[in-house]
Design a protein around this motif. Structure first.
Motif, PDB file in Angstrom:
ATOM      1  N   ASP A 188      75.515  91.806  61.744  1.00  0.00           N
ATOM      2  CA  ASP A 188      75.612  91.251  63.102  1.00  0.00           C
ATOM      3  C   ASP A 188      74.422  91.709  63.930  1.00  0.00           C
ATOM      4  N   ILE A 189      74.080  93.025  63.749  1.00  0.00           N
ATOM      5  CA  ILE A 189      72.948  93.575  64.492  1.00  0.00           C
ATOM      6  C   ILE A 189      71.671  92.832  64.107  1.00  0.00           C
ATOM      7  N   LEU A 190      71.524  92.581  62.793  1.00  0.00           N
ATOM      8  CA  LEU A 190      70.320  91.885  62.319  1.00  0.00           C
ATOM      9  C   LEU A 190      70.238  90.479  62.923  1.00  0.00           C
ATOM     10  N   ALA A 191      71.386  89.797  62.953  1.00  0.00           N
ATOM     11  CA  ALA A 191      71.413  88.450  63.522  1.00  0.00           C
ATOM     12  C   ALA A 191      71.029  88.495  64.999  1.00  0.00           C
ATOM     13  N   ALA A 192      71.555  89.527  65.719  1.00  0.00           N
ATOM     14  CA  ALA A 192      71.239  89.655  67.138  1.00  0.00           C
ATOM     15  C   ALA A 192      69.747  89.921  67.323  1.00  0.00           C
ATOM     16  N   LEU A 193      69.187  90.773  66.450  1.00  0.00           N
ATOM     17  CA  LEU A 193      67.755  91.092  66.540  1.00  0.00           C
ATOM     18  C   LEU A 193      66.923  89.824  66.317  1.00  0.00           C
ATOM     19  N   ALA A 194      67.300  89.071  65.241  1.00  0.00           N
ATOM     20  CA  ALA A 194      66.553  87.851  64.937  1.00  0.00           C
ATOM     21  C   ALA A 194      66.617  86.879  66.106  1.00  0.00           C
ATOM     22  N   ALA A 195      67.794  86.801  66.693  1.00  0.00           N
ATOM     23  CA  ALA A 195      67.952  85.883  67.822  1.00  0.00           C
ATOM     24  C   ALA A 195      67.088  86.324  68.997  1.00  0.00           C
ATOM     25  N   ASN A 196      67.049  87.658  69.229  1.00  0.00           N
ATOM     26  CA  ASN A 196      66.296  88.170  70.372  1.00  0.00           C
ATOM     27  C   ASN A 196      64.778  88.038  70.162  1.00  0.00           C
ATOM     28  N   LEU A 197      64.357  88.081  68.861  1.00  0.00           N
ATOM     29  CA  LEU A 197      62.921  87.880  68.576  1.00  0.00           C
ATOM     30  C   LEU A 197      62.534  86.423  68.795  1.00  0.00           C
ATOM     31  N   ASP A 198      63.564  85.564  68.728  1.00  0.00           N
ATOM     32  CA  ASP A 198      63.358  84.140  68.997  1.00  0.00           C
ATOM     33  C   ASP A 198      62.286  83.536  68.069  1.00  0.00           C
ATOM     34  N   GLY A 199      62.356  83.979  66.811  1.00  0.00           N
ATOM     35  CA  GLY A 199      61.409  83.419  65.827  1.00  0.00           C
ATOM     36  C   GLY A 199      59.991  83.900  65.983  1.00  0.00           C
ATOM     37  N   GLY A 200      59.826  84.950  66.810  1.00  0.00           N
ATOM     38  CA  GLY A 200      58.450  85.374  67.109  1.00  0.00           C
ATOM     39  C   GLY A 200      58.004  86.641  66.423  1.00  0.00           C
ATOM     40  N   ALA A 201      58.531  86.904  65.201  1.00  0.00           N
ATOM     41  CA  ALA A 201      58.109  88.111  64.488  1.00  0.00           C
ATOM     42  C   ALA A 201      56.628  88.009  64.126  1.00  0.00           C
ATOM     43  N   LEU A 202      55.919  89.143  64.278  1.00  0.00           N
ATOM     44  CA  LEU A 202      54.488  89.149  63.959  1.00  0.00           C
ATOM     45  C   LEU A 202      54.298  89.266  62.449  1.00  0.00           C
ATOM     46  N   SER A 203      53.243  88.663  61.960  1.00  0.00           N
ATOM     47  CA  SER A 203      53.037  88.690  60.509  1.00  0.00           C
ATOM     48  C   SER A 203      52.389  89.998  60.058  1.00  0.00           C
ATOM     49  N   ASP A 204      51.777  90.742  60.976  1.00  0.00           N
ATOM     50  CA  ASP A 204      51.070  91.964  60.592  1.00  0.00           C
ATOM     51  C   ASP A 204      51.453  93.083  61.548  1.00  0.00           C
ATOM     52  N   SER A 205      51.906  94.216  60.997  1.00  0.00           N
ATOM     53  CA  SER A 205      52.340  95.317  61.863  1.00  0.00           C
ATOM     54  C   SER A 205      51.170  95.889  62.664  1.00  0.00           C
ATOM     55  N   GLY A 245      65.512 102.752  74.657  1.00  0.00           N
ATOM     56  CA  GLY A 245      65.862 103.015  73.262  1.00  0.00           C
ATOM     57  C   GLY A 245      66.047 101.755  72.452  1.00  0.00           C
ATOM     58  N   TRP A 246      66.592 101.963  71.265  1.00  0.00           N
ATOM     59  CA  TRP A 246      66.760 100.874  70.296  1.00  0.00           C
ATOM     60  C   TRP A 246      67.592  99.730  70.859  1.00  0.00           C
ATOM     61  N   ALA A 247      68.556 100.070  71.717  1.00  0.00           N
ATOM     62  CA  ALA A 247      69.463  99.041  72.230  1.00  0.00           C
ATOM     63  C   ALA A 247      68.699  97.953  72.973  1.00  0.00           C
ATOM     64  N   ASP A 248      67.535  98.310  73.546  1.00  0.00           N
ATOM     65  CA  ASP A 248      66.764  97.315  74.277  1.00  0.00           C
ATOM     66  C   ASP A 248      66.288  96.155  73.395  1.00  0.00           C
ATOM     67  N   LEU A 249      66.152  96.450  72.075  1.00  0.00           N
ATOM     68  CA  LEU A 249      65.674  95.386  71.195  1.00  0.00           C
ATOM     69  C   LEU A 249      66.673  94.241  71.122  1.00  0.00           C
ATOM     70  N   LEU A 250      67.968  94.557  71.446  1.00  0.00           N
ATOM     71  CA  LEU A 250      68.986  93.506  71.394  1.00  0.00           C
ATOM     72  C   LEU A 250      69.284  92.962  72.788  1.00  0.00           C
ATOM     73  N   ASP A 251      68.611  93.503  73.795  1.00  0.00           N
ATOM     74  CA  ASP A 251      68.863  93.094  75.180  1.00  0.00           C
ATOM     75  C   ASP A 251      68.225  91.732  75.439  1.00  0.00           C
ATOM     76  N   PRO A 252      68.993  90.718  75.833  1.00  0.00           N
ATOM     77  CA  PRO A 252      68.443  89.359  76.060  1.00  0.00           C
ATOM     78  C   PRO A 252      67.325  89.356  77.095  1.00  0.00           C
ATOM     79  N   ARG A 253      67.221  90.433  77.917  1.00  0.00           N
ATOM     80  CA  ARG A 253      66.159  90.514  78.912  1.00  0.00           C
ATOM     81  C   ARG A 253      64.778  90.401  78.257  1.00  0.00           C
ATOM     82  N   TRP A 254      64.654  90.916  77.046  1.00  0.00           N
ATOM     83  CA  TRP A 254      63.341  90.928  76.354  1.00  0.00           C
ATOM     84  C   TRP A 254      63.194  89.792  75.348  1.00  0.00           C
ATOM     85  N   LYS A 255      64.143  88.861  75.426  1.00  0.00           N
ATOM     86  CA  LYS A 255      64.149  87.813  74.408  1.00  0.00           C
ATOM     87  C   LYS A 255      62.781  87.123  74.322  1.00  0.00           C
TER      88      LYS A 255
END
Lengths: 333, 553
Positions: A188-205, A147-157
């Motif tokens: 806080d959730i947004l900050a955690a998400l950004a941290a977990n993406l590690d700057g790797g957000a894709l530019s195109d969905s 589920g959604w919680a996995d997006l904040l799980d450091p395992r997938w960082k």
């Protein structure tokens, strides 16, 4: 003398315009026309428009473009609208331009789901687009992603395929769904998400599924429609355990439209069973009608646990979200 | 404006006007006639092709609908569709092939179940399943034959009804290959585009543009623009009466761009050559005309500066040649005239010099003569006194500044002279005068008569005495003076010598007469010289005729 000169000039002029003649007899009258602006792809609007023309005899002029661009155009043309109907665009985008729309109640409104409906009937949902999680079946075993919680799980960082939410509408919806489904302060959730993406957000969905399939990312967030269309053995689909949002795209009648009757006819047509069934069977979308069901191999609407998503809340939050996201990604970079 | 141009420029302009303008007009007209004719032919051809294509399509569709009708009415097929499996599949196929045999190869036929599943087909390309709530079968369920087109193919369908509900569908399909064959005879130089009643793309033949053409034409139709805007192609439209579909004939521009360009280049080249020829011809012509004019001009300039010996070479007998000849004659005349006037002036000067030499120291002579007169009177020699007084009078008259004196005064002076000569040669001659009173006031050159009388005294009376008669008559504005004597006369030889213009050695004898003659001619013109008539032994007569002029007071 002057007349002779004029005659001579007339003879010397390169003569042209001797072509096929008058074609206006073939052009339809004003009563048989409809102009729609659509952000849908040709594969979606093409068959619908064709069938509509054949059934009603109304000629449809289609103008395509991105939903933001088309809505902006509608706003500019508000004095003398060229467009009769906006076909496509997420309802949260339509909500932002609701002052340009004419309220209407389509035929068979009693069969429509409540989700994403406008209270005043300013816009009408056309299809449901639930968000799902995808994973690479070779890199992630079944049941690992829930589920959604996995997006904040450091395992997938650094291994999450997530489009930039300030660019992609579906990604923004996903971020806000995350806020709704997980306990805690939104930012806080947004900050955690950004941290977990590690700057790797894709530019195109559009790249999400491909990056998961190719293994460059392990898991990803995308629309069910996209996941189903690009279905392959390497890509698994997970419906989040916390439930998910399904922000519909919609259509809206333009205020002051020149062909309002034809626009209503089109609206009735696309919300009718024939088109809604085509959505499910041919376009991997979910119907907004209660009497059109998902295919047997997909979870039903009830099983998805669709959360209540307030489009006005989402619209109001957009500016602050963008600012904070920019700050977060700059800090990460 | 025109007046300020040089002759050469005018000539060039005229040549250009005559040479280039008609050519230019002719060329443009020809090019346009060529274009218009070609476009007209192309239009007729396109209309003919399109009519043919529309007729062929309608004929095929009509026959196809007929086959669909017979399929839907065939009992075997109706039974099989109403209750699947009730007939052997071979016998259903037999019916299908038999009924559609008229259109074998031109179209494919298929039978679908009431749920839209493909059951039987004569072709290979039919879809395995068609939605009955959507598209063609849905339309056919209305009862009439329905038409639909997509992806290069045209379909027609008809439903089989049993008890008001469709139990199956008969379908005809025309694939791209079959449409290609149908229209192949009507392509001409263009291409054929098949659109559905809403102008959405169905099929296009070769040469019918790319896939963007159909949407473009639809946009233009809906926005009310001319279909052929700027694309270079022309379009012709027919509606299929059976299906309501639209056939468009796409005709590329009848004259290829490069042909037109070539024609324009050739025309431009011709005009340029014509221009060059005009310039060349006008230059040659103007040079031919201009050279003599320029030579004449410069020769006239030379004459103006005084070079009267300038002559032109006469090359031709045309107007320019005549002009040169006239110029030469004019220059000759001018030179002769100038020479004549120079000579006359020289003669006058010589006469004046001689005169001045003659009046050398006159006062001394005059005073001396006065003294001699008084000495004659004192010594009582009256002849001396008379001679001295007469000589003094003659001298006074000769040194006075007046060139002209009245005839009366001249006669007085002549009297003095004769008085002297009478004393010198007493009894030898007598002088008689017979002068009109009016004639006495006429002005004559000074000392005109004295040399003539002297000539008579010295030559005429050399051996004997005689009588000299001077007569003067005024008649018709002319004064006629005659001096005649009855002396020995002049010999033929001396007369001839006098008359010859040559004042050479022999002229010395009659120097006085010659001077008078010269003075008269200078003052009154060549024809007013002395007229001498003489015969040996019978005397001499000298006549003078003058225009009568009087002293101005």
């Amino acid at each position: 003398m002057k007349r002779a000169l004029a005659l001579l000039l007339l003879l010397l002029l390169p003569l042209s315009g001797c072509g096929g003649g008058d074609f206006s007899a073939f052009a339809p009258g004003e009563a048989e026309r409809l102009v729609i602006y659509t952000s849908h792809k040709e594969e979606v609007y093409g068959p619908i428009v064709k069938e509509f023309q054949q059934r009603t005899g109304i000629w449809v002029e289609v103008v395509t473009g991105g939903s933001g661009e088309l809505l902006e155009r509608i706003a500019v043309e508000a004095e003398a609208p060229a467009c009769d109907l906006m076909f496509g665009g997420g309802v949260e985008s339509l909500a932002a331009y609701e002052q340009y729309f004419e309220p209407c109640t389509p035929a068979g409104v009693e069969y429509l789901r409540r989700v994403g409906r406008s209270d005043e009937g300013l816009w009408t949902p056309f299809s449901c687009l639930p968000l799902v999680l995808v994973y690479n079946t070779r890199l992630v075993s079944e049941g690992e992603l829930t589920g959604w919680a996995d997006l904040l799980d450091p395992r997938w960082k650094g291994r999450i395929a997530f489009a930039d939410p300030t660019v992609s509408g579906s990604s923004y919806t996903a971020a806000l769904t995350l806020f709704s489904c997980i306990e805690g302060d939104d930012w806080d959730i947004l900050a955690a998400l950004a941290a977990n993406l590690d700057g790797g957000a894709l530019s195109d969905s559009g790249d999400v599924v491909e990056s998961v399939r190719s293994g460059s990312r392990y898991i990803g967030v995308t629309l069910e429609e996209t996941a189903l269309k690009q279905r392959s053995p390497e890509v698994g689909i997970v419906y989040p355990a916390e439930g998910t949002s399904a922000v519909p795209d919609g259509c809206a009648l333009i205020k002051g439209a020149r062909h309002p009757e034809n626009a209503r006819a089109f609206l009735d047509f696309v919300l009718g069973r024939d088109v809604q069934e085509l959505l499910v069977s041919g376009l991997s979308r979910r119907s907004v009608r209660t009497d059109v069901h998902a295919p047997q191999d997909l979870p039903s609407e009830a099983e998805l646990g669709i959360i209540d998503y307030d489009v006005h809340w989402a619209g109001g939050l957009k500016e602050e979200f963008s600012a904070r996201w920019a700050a977060l990604t700059e800090a990460a970079a | 404006m025109m007046k300020n141009l040089s002759f050469r420029s005018k000539l060039l302009l005229a040549f250009l006007l005559i040479g280039v303008v008609p050519l230019l007009i002719c060329t443009l007209l020809m090019l346009n006639i060529f274009r218009v004719t070609l476009a007209g032919n192309a239009r007729d051809a396109a209309e003919a092709e399109l009519d043919g294509a529309a007729r062929a399509l309608d004929a095929l569709l009509l026959e196809g609908v007929g086959v669909l009708d017979s399929l839907t009415q065939d009992p075997l097929i109706r039974a099989e569709l109403g209750e699947p499996g009730s007939a052997a599949s071979q016998s259903v196929y037999d019916s299908l092939y038999t009924l559609s045999s008229g259109l074998r190869g031109q179209a494919d036929f298929a039978l679908y179940s009431g749920a839209g599943e493909l059951l039987f087909t004569t072709g290979t390309g039919s879809a395995a399943e068609l939605g009955t709530h959507w598209g063609l079968l849905n339309a056919a369920a209305g009862g009439e034959a329905a038409f639909s087109g997509s992806e290069g193919s045209l379909y027609a369908a008809r439903a089989l009804f049993s008890g008001g509900a469709p139990i199956g569908y008969a379908l005809m399909s025309l694939g791209s290959a079959q449409l290609d064959e149908l229209f192949s005879a009507y392509l001409g130089t263009g291409g054929i585009l098949l659109l559905d009643p809403f102008w959405d793309f169905v099929y296009r033949s070769q040469n019918a543009g790319d896939e963007g053409l159909a949407p473009l034409l639809r946009d233009r139709l809906l926005s009310g623009q001319d279909l052929s805007d700027g694309s270079g192609s022309e379009f012709y439209v027919r509606e299929s009466a059976v299906s309501g579909f639209v056939l468009l004939y796409v005709q590329p521009e009848p004259v290829a761009d490069w042909v037109m360009r070539l024609l324009y280049i050739v025309a431009a080249g011709t005009i340029v050559i014509c221009l060059a020829l005009c310039a060349l011809a006008s230059m040659l012509m103007s040079r031919q005309l201009f050279r003599p004019v320029r030579e004449l001009n410069s020769a006239m300039g030379a004459v103006e500066e005084g070079k009267l010996d300038t002559r032109l070479e006469v090359r031709s007998t045309d107007e320019m040649g005549q002009l040169a000849g006239r110029f030469n004659r004019m220059a000759e005349r001018l030179q002769a005239h100038l020479d004549e006037s120079v000579r006359r002036r020289q003669e006058l000067s010589e006469a004046q010099i001689r005169l001045m030499q003659a009046q050398l120291n006159p006062h001394f002579l005059y005073n001396t003569l006065d003294t001699v007169k008084w000495m004659g009177k004192i010594n009582r020699v009256p002849e001396v006194a008379t001679v001295a007084a007469d000589l003094a009078d003659i001298l006074r008259s000769s040194i006075s500044g007046d060139e002209f004196v009245t005839l009366g005064q001249e006669l007085t002076t002549l009297g003095r002279y004769v008085e002297i000569q009478s004393i010198r040669f007493p009894g030898k001659f007598t002088l008689e005068t017979d002068v009109d009173e009016a004639a006495a006031d006429v002005l004559v050159p000074k000392l005109m008569l004295q040399p003539i009388v002297e000539n008579s005294i010295i030559h005429g009376f050399a051996e004997s005495g005689g009588r000299i008669t001077v007569t003067a008559r005024l008649e018709g504005g002319e004064l006629e003076v005659t001096v005649s004597d009855d002396g020995c006369g002049m010999s033929e030889e001396s007369l001839r010598r006098f008359r010859s213009a040559d004042a050479g050695e022999g002229g010395r004898h009659h120097l006085g007469l010659r001077n008078v003659d010269a003075i008269l001619r200078l003052h009154y013109g060549q024809e007013h010289g002395l007229r001498i008539t003489s015969a040996e032994g019978r005397g001499t007569s000298v006549a003078i005729t003058l225009p009568a002029r009087f002293k101005e007071d």
